[in-house]
Design a protein around this motif. Structure first.
Motif, mmCIF file in Angstrom:
data_model
loop_
_atom_site.group_PDB
_atom_site.id
_atom_site.type_symbol
_atom_site.label_atom_id
_atom_site.label_comp_id
_atom_site.label_asym_id
_atom_site.label_seq_id
_atom_site.Cartn_x
_atom_site.Cartn_y
_atom_site.Cartn_z
ATOM 1 N N MET A 3 0.841 -1.181 0.000
ATOM 2 C CA MET A 3 0.000 0.000 0.000
ATOM 3 C C MET A 3 0.882 1.238 0.000
ATOM 4 S SD MET A 3 -2.838 -0.935 2.788
ATOM 5 C CE MET A 3 -4.451 -0.998 2.105
ATOM 6 N N ASP A 4 0.561 2.177 -0.847
ATOM 7 C CA ASP A 4 1.277 3.442 -0.935
ATOM 8 C C ASP A 4 0.258 4.564 -0.845
ATOM 9 O OD1 ASP A 4 3.904 2.307 -1.502
ATOM 10 O OD2 ASP A 4 2.992 1.678 -3.379
ATOM 11 N N PHE A 5 0.288 5.288 0.249
ATOM 12 C CA PHE A 5 -0.664 6.375 0.447
ATOM 13 C C PHE A 5 0.026 7.715 0.284
ATOM 14 C CE2 PHE A 5 -2.706 2.913 2.653
ATOM 15 C CZ PHE A 5 -4.033 3.066 2.293
ATOM 16 N N PHE A 6 -0.690 8.680 -0.239
ATOM 17 C CA PHE A 6 -0.231 10.055 -0.340
ATOM 18 C C PHE A 6 -1.124 10.885 0.568
ATOM 19 C CE2 PHE A 6 -0.758 14.300 -2.024
ATOM 20 C CZ PHE A 6 0.563 14.699 -2.179
ATOM 21 N N HIS A 7 -0.508 11.742 1.391
ATOM 22 C CA HIS A 7 -1.251 12.625 2.282
ATOM 23 C C HIS A 7 -0.713 14.036 2.106
ATOM 24 C CE1 HIS A 7 -2.707 9.055 4.373
ATOM 25 N NE2 HIS A 7 -1.454 8.678 4.512
ATOM 26 N N TRP A 8 -1.580 14.981 1.806
ATOM 27 C CA TRP A 8 -1.186 16.384 1.702
ATOM 28 C C TRP A 8 -1.851 17.157 2.829
ATOM 29 C CZ3 TRP A 8 -3.945 20.359 -1.764
ATOM 30 C CH2 TRP A 8 -3.337 21.614 -1.636
ATOM 31 N N TYR A 9 -1.033 17.607 3.765
ATOM 32 C CA TYR A 9 -1.496 18.442 4.868
ATOM 33 C C TYR A 9 -1.047 19.870 4.618
ATOM 34 C CZ TYR A 9 -2.669 14.455 7.853
ATOM 35 O OH TYR A 9 -3.229 13.334 8.384
ATOM 36 N N GLU A 10 -1.879 20.813 4.945
ATOM 37 C CA GLU A 10 -1.515 22.217 4.879
ATOM 38 C C GLU A 10 -2.062 22.888 6.126
ATOM 39 O OE1 GLU A 10 -1.085 24.933 1.147
ATOM 40 O OE2 GLU A 10 -3.193 24.895 1.742
ATOM 41 N N ASP A 11 -1.175 23.512 6.892
ATOM 42 C CA ASP A 11 -1.553 24.154 8.158
ATOM 43 C C ASP A 11 -2.312 23.193 9.070
ATOM 44 O OD1 ASP A 11 -0.396 26.592 7.377
ATOM 45 O OD2 ASP A 11 -2.217 27.172 6.310
ATOM 46 N N GLY A 12 -1.859 21.942 9.127
ATOM 47 C CA GLY A 12 -2.456 20.950 10.001
ATOM 48 C C GLY A 12 -3.739 20.321 9.495
ATOM 49 N N GLU A 13 -4.190 20.714 8.313
ATOM 50 C CA GLU A 13 -5.435 20.197 7.746
ATOM 51 C C GLU A 13 -5.126 19.188 6.639
ATOM 52 O OE1 GLU A 13 -9.224 21.831 5.119
ATOM 53 O OE2 GLU A 13 -7.807 23.252 5.958
ATOM 54 N N LEU A 14 -5.754 18.030 6.692
ATOM 55 C CA LEU A 14 -5.593 17.031 5.636
ATOM 56 C C LEU A 14 -6.393 17.479 4.428
ATOM 57 C CD1 LEU A 14 -4.519 14.367 4.582
ATOM 58 C CD2 LEU A 14 -6.493 13.238 5.640
ATOM 59 N N ARG A 15 -5.697 17.979 3.426
ATOM 60 C CA ARG A 15 -6.352 18.524 2.243
ATOM 61 C C ARG A 15 -6.722 17.428 1.247
ATOM 62 N NH1 ARG A 15 -4.866 23.817 0.627
ATOM 63 N NH2 ARG A 15 -6.516 23.419 -0.878
ATOM 64 N N THR A 16 -5.758 16.551 0.948
ATOM 65 C CA THR A 16 -6.002 15.487 -0.028
ATOM 66 C C THR A 16 -5.225 14.254 0.389
ATOM 67 O OG1 THR A 16 -6.178 17.116 -1.812
ATOM 68 C CG2 THR A 16 -5.872 14.829 -2.475
ATOM 69 N N THR A 17 -5.864 13.103 0.306
ATOM 70 C CA THR A 17 -5.191 11.840 0.562
ATOM 71 C C THR A 17 -5.709 10.801 -0.416
ATOM 72 O OG1 THR A 17 -4.603 10.188 2.237
ATOM 73 C CG2 THR A 17 -6.819 11.107 2.371
#
Length: 90
Positions: free
Chosen positions: A1-15
């Motif tokens: 499994m390969d997950f991508f997580h984009w956080y900005e200012d502590g908020e999960l924007r896209t995963t």
């Protein structure tokens, strides 16, 4: 499994694990960049695209940090171990 997580200012924007199956507060915010890099957010993936390389390129675009051989060679790495069982007495 390969997950991508984009956080900005502590908020999960896209995963996502697969580009077409995104969640987060703004799951479609990266769609244009994903397409540029060969990741299809609608689901039809090009078998010629190295998905791991494309996700790494996406990470470089978001952070502005270019991952080079020198960066990887000269970086300090920290590791840790998380036991499967709680420590005795806790």
């Amino acid at each position: 499994m390969d997950f991508f997580h984009w956080y900005e200012d502590g908020e999960l924007r896209t995963t996502f694990e697969w580009p077409a199956d995104r969640t987060g507060s703004t799951p479609d915010a990266l769609n244009a960049v994903m397409r540029e890099l060969g990741l299809n957010p609608t689901g039809d993936e090009d078998p010629e695209v190295d998905r791991k390389a494309a996700v790494l390129a996406l990470t470089e675009r978001l952070t502005g940090v270019r991952v080079t051989e020198a960066l990887l060679r000269e970086a300090a790495y920290r590791t840790g171990e998380v036991p499967e069982e709680p420590a005795a007495g806790r």
